[in-house]
Design an enzyme around this catalytic site. Structure first.
Site, short mmCIF file in Angstrom:
data_model
loop_
_atom_site.label_atom_id
_atom_site.label_comp_id
_atom_site.label_asym_id
_atom_site.label_seq_id
_atom_site.Cartn_x
_atom_site.Cartn_y
_atom_site.Cartn_z
N ASP A 38 0.87 -1.17 0.00
CA ASP A 38 0.00 0.00 0.00
C ASP A 38 0.91 1.22 0.00
O ASP A 38 2.08 1.13 0.37
CB ASP A 38 -0.91 0.01 1.24
CG ASP A 38 -2.15 0.86 1.06
OD1 ASP A 38 -3.24 0.29 0.83
OD2 ASP A 38 -2.05 2.10 1.14
N TYR A 161 -14.38 5.77 -13.69
CA TYR A 161 -14.33 4.54 -12.91
C TYR A 161 -14.86 3.37 -13.72
O TYR A 161 -14.24 2.29 -13.78
CB TYR A 161 -15.15 4.71 -11.63
CG TYR A 161 -15.13 3.51 -10.72
CD1 TYR A 161 -14.04 3.24 -9.91
CD2 TYR A 161 -16.23 2.65 -10.65
CE1 TYR A 161 -14.02 2.14 -9.06
CE2 TYR A 161 -16.23 1.56 -9.81
CZ TYR A 161 -15.12 1.30 -9.02
OH TYR A 161 -15.11 0.21 -8.19
#
Length: 255
Positions: A38, A161
């Site tokens: 991450d 998206y």
């Protein structure tokens, strides 16, 4: 059912929260050895604590900090994860962003469009580009990409998206074909709305408390991921598991 993931090694991107964190927890409970990737170090540390608490193990979880849109960071992170795990059997690409929500395309900045495509499509490309040498050495290797039902259906004001998730699904399908002779399976999971920090950020913090529509948990999605990684799904390749409560199966016929 034993998913036969004990001692298998897994790299999970976007592991700092949401589906990535739930996947890390579930796979660790199944006995897998996980590397968490991450860009947020504090979020990674929190996930590592969750994994440790859920398994009761004092073993240190591998953590690598990287922005999946930066190739040099990805190269170094994947290399560090492979070295720490002693190899790599599976990759789960969970890192993703929603980008503009409720914005018509003419009001969408090019920078916002590029940012969504960079994380949701280029990110998995870079991770897998650098993970494939290790995956080719594994037995029964597999990859799962976290897509969305937005790859098939669209919500107003989310064109970047939706386009990115459709591209991700087709990327996974193409990669499955390319790797068919290498013994590496590639599949996608496409859930509808999942109760995650990102969803609550898009819809409102309390929007999912008593919703008028079906919502699934990150743990439920993680269970789909675990099955697709497992050798129990060895015949499943190049496909997308749509978990949307049957919404896309409905006809528009007025009857």
């Amino acid at each position: 059912m034993d998913l036969q993931l004990h001692a298998r090694t897994v790299l999970i991107t976007g592991a700092g929260s949401g589906i990535g964190r739930a996947t890390a927890r579930l796979l660790a409970q199944e006995g897998a050895r996980v590397a968490l990737l991450d860009r947020d170090r504090a979020a990674l540390d929190a996930t590592a604590d969750v994994v440790r608490a859920s398994t009761g193990s004092a073993q240190e979880t591998v953590r690598v900090v990287a922005d999946v849109t930066d190739e040099e960071q990805v190269r170094a992170a994947v290399s560090a994860a492979v070295a720490a795990l002693g190899g790599l059997d599976h990759v789960v690409c969970c890192a993703g962003v929603s980008g503009p929500v409720g914005s018509p395309i003419e009001d969408t900045d090019l920078a916002d469009w590029n940012a969504v495509l960079a994380v949701n499509v280029t990110g998995p490309f870079l991770v897998l580009k650098h993970a494939l040498p290790a995956l080719r050495l594994a037995v029964d290797a597999s990859v799962v990409l976290l897509a969305s039902d937005s790859a098939s259906v669209a919500s107003p004001g989310m064109a970047p998206y939706c386009a990115s998730k459709a591209a991700l699904v087709q990327f996974g399908r193409a990669l499955a074909v390319d790797l068919a002779g290498a013994g590496i399976r590639v599949n996608s999971v496409a859930p509808s709305i999942v109760d995650t920090p990102m969803s609550r950020g898009d819809l409102g913090e309390s929007a999912l408390d008593e919703p008028a529509f079906p919502v699934q948990t990150a743990h439920e999605v993680a269970a789909h991921v675990a099955y697709l990684l497992s050798p129990h799904s060895r015949a499943v390749n190049g496909t997308t598991l749509i978990s949307d409560f049957g919404y896309t199966a409905r006809s528009g016929f007025p009857a």
